[in-house]
Design a protein around this motif. Structure first.
Motif, PDB file in Angstrom:
ATOM      1  N   UNK A   1       0.860  -1.180   0.000  1.00 61.47           N
ATOM      2  CA  UNK A   1       0.000   0.000   0.000  1.00 61.47           C
ATOM      3  C   UNK A   1       0.895   1.230   0.000  1.00 61.47           C
ATOM      4  N   UNK A   2       0.732   2.095  -0.999  1.00 60.22           N
ATOM      5  CA  UNK A   2       1.548   3.305  -1.141  1.00 60.22           C
ATOM      6  C   UNK A   2       0.674   4.527  -0.931  1.00 60.22           C
ATOM      7  N   UNK A   3       1.133   5.416  -0.061  1.00 59.01           N
ATOM      8  CA  UNK A   3       0.337   6.617   0.217  1.00 59.01           C
ATOM      9  C   UNK A   3       1.221   7.859   0.220  1.00 59.01           C
ATOM     10  N   UNK A   4       0.644   8.977  -0.221  1.00 61.26           N
ATOM     11  CA  UNK A   4       1.309  10.279  -0.243  1.00 61.26           C
ATOM     12  C   UNK A   4       0.580  11.168   0.735  1.00 61.26           C
ATOM     13  N   UNK A   5       1.208  11.434   1.878  1.00 54.68           N
ATOM     14  CA  UNK A   5       0.547  12.113   2.995  1.00 54.68           C
ATOM     15  C   UNK A   5      -0.618  11.258   3.473  1.00 54.68           C
ATOM     16  N   UNK A   6      -1.839  11.709   3.247  1.00 54.12           N
ATOM     17  CA  UNK A   6      -3.005  10.936   3.700  1.00 54.12           C
ATOM     18  C   UNK A   6      -3.721  10.251   2.546  1.00 54.12           C
ATOM     19  N   UNK A   7      -3.232  10.451   1.332  1.00 53.45           N
ATOM     20  CA  UNK A   7      -3.917   9.912   0.166  1.00 53.45           C
ATOM     21  C   UNK A   7      -3.257   8.608  -0.290  1.00 53.45           C
ATOM     22  N   UNK A   8      -4.060   7.589  -0.449  1.00 55.42           N
ATOM     23  CA  UNK A   8      -3.553   6.313  -0.948  1.00 55.42           C
ATOM     24  C   UNK A   8      -3.449   6.357  -2.459  1.00 55.42           C
ATOM     25  N   UNK A   9      -2.282   5.990  -2.960  1.00 57.32           N
ATOM     26  CA  UNK A   9      -2.062   6.021  -4.402  1.00 57.32           C
ATOM     27  C   UNK A   9      -2.571   4.736  -5.045  1.00 57.32           C
ATOM     28  N   UNK A  10      -2.884   4.844  -6.315  1.00 57.76           N
ATOM     29  CA  UNK A  10      -3.507   3.730  -7.030  1.00 57.76           C
ATOM     30  C   UNK A  10      -2.486   3.057  -7.957  1.00 57.76           C
ATOM     31  N   UNK A  11      -2.395   1.731  -7.832  1.00 57.68           N
ATOM     32  CA  UNK A  11      -1.485   0.955  -8.653  1.00 57.68           C
ATOM     33  C   UNK A  11      -1.851   1.074 -10.130  1.00 57.68           C
ATOM     34  N   UNK A  12      -0.833   1.184 -10.976  1.00 58.16           N
ATOM     35  CA  UNK A  12      -0.961   1.285 -12.433  1.00 58.16           C
ATOM     36  C   UNK A  12      -1.546   2.622 -12.892  1.00 58.16           C
ATOM     37  N   UNK A  13      -1.995   3.422 -11.955  1.00 54.33           N
ATOM     38  CA  UNK A  13      -2.463   4.765 -12.305  1.00 54.33           C
ATOM     39  C   UNK A  13      -1.487   5.812 -11.782  1.00 54.33           C
ATOM     40  N   UNK A  14      -1.092   5.625 -10.524  1.00 53.56           N
ATOM     41  CA  UNK A  14      -0.138   6.559  -9.920  1.00 53.56           C
ATOM     42  C   UNK A  14       1.288   5.991  -9.870  1.00 53.56           C
ATOM     43  N   UNK A  15       1.391   4.693  -9.855  1.00 52.99           N
ATOM     44  CA  UNK A  15       2.725   4.084  -9.739  1.00 52.99           C
ATOM     45  C   UNK A  15       2.711   2.654 -10.282  1.00 52.99           C
ATOM     46  N   UNK A  16       3.905   2.138 -10.525  1.00 52.52           N
ATOM     47  CA  UNK A  16       4.108   0.736 -10.908  1.00 52.52           C
ATOM     48  C   UNK A  16       5.147   0.150  -9.964  1.00 52.52           C
ATOM     49  N   UNK A  17       4.909  -1.033  -9.445  1.00 49.18           N
ATOM     50  CA  UNK A  17       5.836  -1.681  -8.514  1.00 49.18           C
ATOM     51  C   UNK A  17       6.310  -3.010  -9.090  1.00 49.18           C
ATOM     52  N   UNK A  18       7.610  -3.262  -8.969  1.00 46.75           N
ATOM     53  CA  UNK A  18       8.171  -4.521  -9.472  1.00 46.75           C
ATOM     54  C   UNK A  18       9.461  -4.838  -8.719  1.00 46.75           C
ATOM     55  N   UNK A  19       9.918  -6.084  -8.835  1.00 44.51           N
ATOM     56  CA  UNK A  19      11.156  -6.513  -8.203  1.00 44.51           C
ATOM     57  C   UNK A  19      12.332  -6.264  -9.143  1.00 44.51           C
ATOM     58  N   UNK A  20      13.485  -5.893  -8.545  1.00 41.67           N
ATOM     59  CA  UNK A  20      14.700  -5.832  -9.342  1.00 41.67           C
ATOM     60  C   UNK A  20      15.441  -7.161  -9.214  1.00 41.67           C
ATOM     61  N   UNK A  21      16.648  -7.244  -9.770  1.00 42.94           N
ATOM     62  CA  UNK A  21      17.392  -8.505  -9.776  1.00 42.94           C
ATOM     63  C   UNK A  21      17.793  -8.959  -8.383  1.00 42.94           C
ATOM     64  N   UNK A  22      17.864  -8.029  -7.427  1.00 44.51           N
ATOM     65  CA  UNK A  22      18.253  -8.367  -6.064  1.00 44.51           C
ATOM     66  C   UNK A  22      17.059  -8.670  -5.167  1.00 44.51           C
ATOM     67  N   UNK A  23      15.859  -8.678  -5.742  1.00 42.68           N
ATOM     68  CA  UNK A  23      14.668  -8.989  -4.965  1.00 42.68           C
ATOM     69  C   UNK A  23      14.099  -7.809  -4.205  1.00 42.68           C
ATOM     70  N   UNK A  24      14.575  -6.599  -4.483  1.00 42.35           N
ATOM     71  CA  UNK A  24      14.026  -5.411  -3.844  1.00 42.35           C
ATOM     72  C   UNK A  24      12.922  -4.826  -4.712  1.00 42.35           C
TER      73      UNK A  24
END
Length: 479
Positions: free
Chosen positions: A125-148
């Motif tokens: 869950x990603x939030x900016x101040x008190x607002x929750x951001x929306x996946x694929x609309x506000x951000x994209x999350x993925x793993x890198x080669x080190x698993x982060x």
């Protein structure tokens, strides 16, 4: 009804092709980075993999072998030895073995990195101040080669965010999770109890049983031996266990530790110490298991040749310390002493690093040839498993000369073939009158006696060097 004409009626072939058991199929129990896999459902399920990509797809991969122990075997089997298949059983359950965490991260060039590892991406869950951001609309999350987890933001205005997530806790996995059990309420098995599900699920007989990191615990090793000695009631496998190198940190302490903790089974290969390759640290049980597989593969999938004196992809020997590992030296005479105590190790003497040792854990207390030599014990297991697989289809056939001759012919020709290929010194199958009293025959019991002799490893070559003074007589011979 009256019949008129010519017909053909088929009957089963008297001579059947033997159903060959996979002699050295390893079943490895441990933990996997399941959060990096394509699915999180492979928990306490036997997963068959023939290649590294197949393993990574099903169970994920991480270089953090301390927390994700199955990755060590995947690296060795598929990358170092190029052998397979391997069956993996992951006991790390993302629905149970997890914790919640919250972090504040700084966004630079529209990207942020979560420092924590083992994140269950679906829980993020990603939030900016008190607002929750929306996946694929506000951000994209993925793993890198080190698993982060890398968060890429789709808007320029984001400079920092708060993140909440669940993450795996592989450090809480204990020996009890590896041992597992059977839940009468759910009807499900976990841990080592799943060894009995490998053949029904995959139609492959386990040959080797491993639990890197965990097998140094005497309770885990005892359960491994017990389960390997009776797979699905009928089959047998060989367990490979590690001696605790933190407690037995010199070769002089190994035998005492082995005996005190009962690492003395005939279906047990006892290994010491650990092995290093660059900055990678392997358990010796994993190295020897892969060497057994490779040697068998090189011999046409026959397990009769010893893994001893075969090359290993290592550069050093290691023992555990309180804060990591330290390198040790092991001379050939010290390794020979370990071998004489029923312990398999490795040496760097002639021809580079090699596996060293032929005896099972039962030696020297046990002197039965079928129990003390690792290749003989594994071959004996394989012969028995193959006999069961082949004759199973004949169960409940009419107990008559046709059945008896079918078994004698099928298995006799198979044993003759093994002798011709050097897998056996000799072998035959007999139907003896003294083994089959009439009372047993009329009760539906029938016995065949198999007599075999596997080749033992020629581990002691004695070359006698003598000075022959008679050669001096050649000095006086003239043309």
């Amino acid at each position: 009804m009256a019949r008129h004409g010519s017909r053909v009626r088929e009957v089963p072939t008297s001579l059947s092709a033997p159903v060959v058991a996979t002699a050295t199929l390893p079943v490895v129990f441990g933990t996997a980075p399941i959060h990096l896999a394509e699915t999180s459902e492979n928990v306490n399920i036997p997963v068959l993999a023939y290649s590294f990509p197949e393993f990574a797809k099903a169970l994920g991969y991480s270089d953090d072998w301390e927390n994700y122990t199955l990755c060590e075997m995947a690296d060795l089997a598929f990358r170092q030895f190029s052998v397979g298949p391997v069956v993996f059983v992951n006991v790390l359950d993302p629905s149970k073995h997890k914790a919640n965490k919250e972090e504040s991260i700084t966004v630079v060039n529209k990207k942020g990195v979560i420092e924590s590892k083992g994140i269950l991406l679906d829980s993020l869950v990603v939030s900016n101040n008190t607002n929750e951001l929306e996946l694929d609309k506000d951000y994209i999350a993925s793993f890198d080669e080190d698993g982060q987890v890398i968060i890429a933001f789709l808007k320029d205005s984001v400079t920092s965010v708060n993140v909440k997530f669940d993450h795996l806790t592989p450090e809480i996995i204990t020996n009890n999770h590896i041992i597992g059990g059977y839940d009468i309420t759910t009807g499900k098995s976990t841990g080592l109890e799943l060894l009995n599900t490998v053949f029904p699920k995959l139609s492959m007989v386990p040959g080797l049983v491993l639990a890197p990191k965990f097998s140094k615990d005497p309770t885990v090793a005892a359960v491994m031996k017990a389960k390997a000695s009776s797979v699905n009631t009928y089959f047998k496998a060989q367990s490979l266990d590690d001696i605790n190198t933190l407690e037995a940190n010199t070769y002089t302490k190994v035998n005492e530790w082995k005996n005190q903790n009962n690492y003395t089974g005939e279906n047990e290969v006892v290994c010491w110490p650990k092995a290093g390759l660059g900055n990678k640290v392997y358990h010796m049980s994993s190295e020897i298991a892969c060497r057994i597989m490779k040697t068998s593969y090189d011999n046409g999938d026959f397990p009769h040749e010893s893994p001893s004196n075969k090359s290993l992809p290592i550069t050093k020997l290691l023992v555990e310390t309180e804060d990591g590992h330290e390198e040790i030296d092991l001379s050939p005479d010290q390794a020979e002493l370990l071998n004489d105590q029923g312990i398999t190790t490795a040496i760097n003497f002639i021809g580079g690093w090699r596996a060293w040792g032929n005896y099972t854990g039962a030696f020297p207390a046990n002197t039965d040839v079928k129990d003390i030599f690792t290749p003989v014990r594994i071959t004996h297991n394989w012969l028995g498993n193959t006999i069961i697989l082949t004759t199973w289809s004949m169960v409940d056939s009419p107990n008559n000369p046709r059945l008896i001759n079918r078994v004698l012919d099928t298995m006799g020709m198979w044993l003759n073939g093994l002798q011709g290929q050097g897998v056996l010194i000799g072998g035959r199958v007999e139907f003896r009158e003294e083994d089959n009293p009439v009372t047993d025959l009329i009760s539906g019991k029938i016995r065949f006696r198999y007599l075999v002799a596997e080749p033992t490893p020629g581990q002691d070559i004695d070359n006698i060097l003598e000075f022959d003074v008679n050669y001096y007589n050649t000095l006086f011979i003239t043309d």
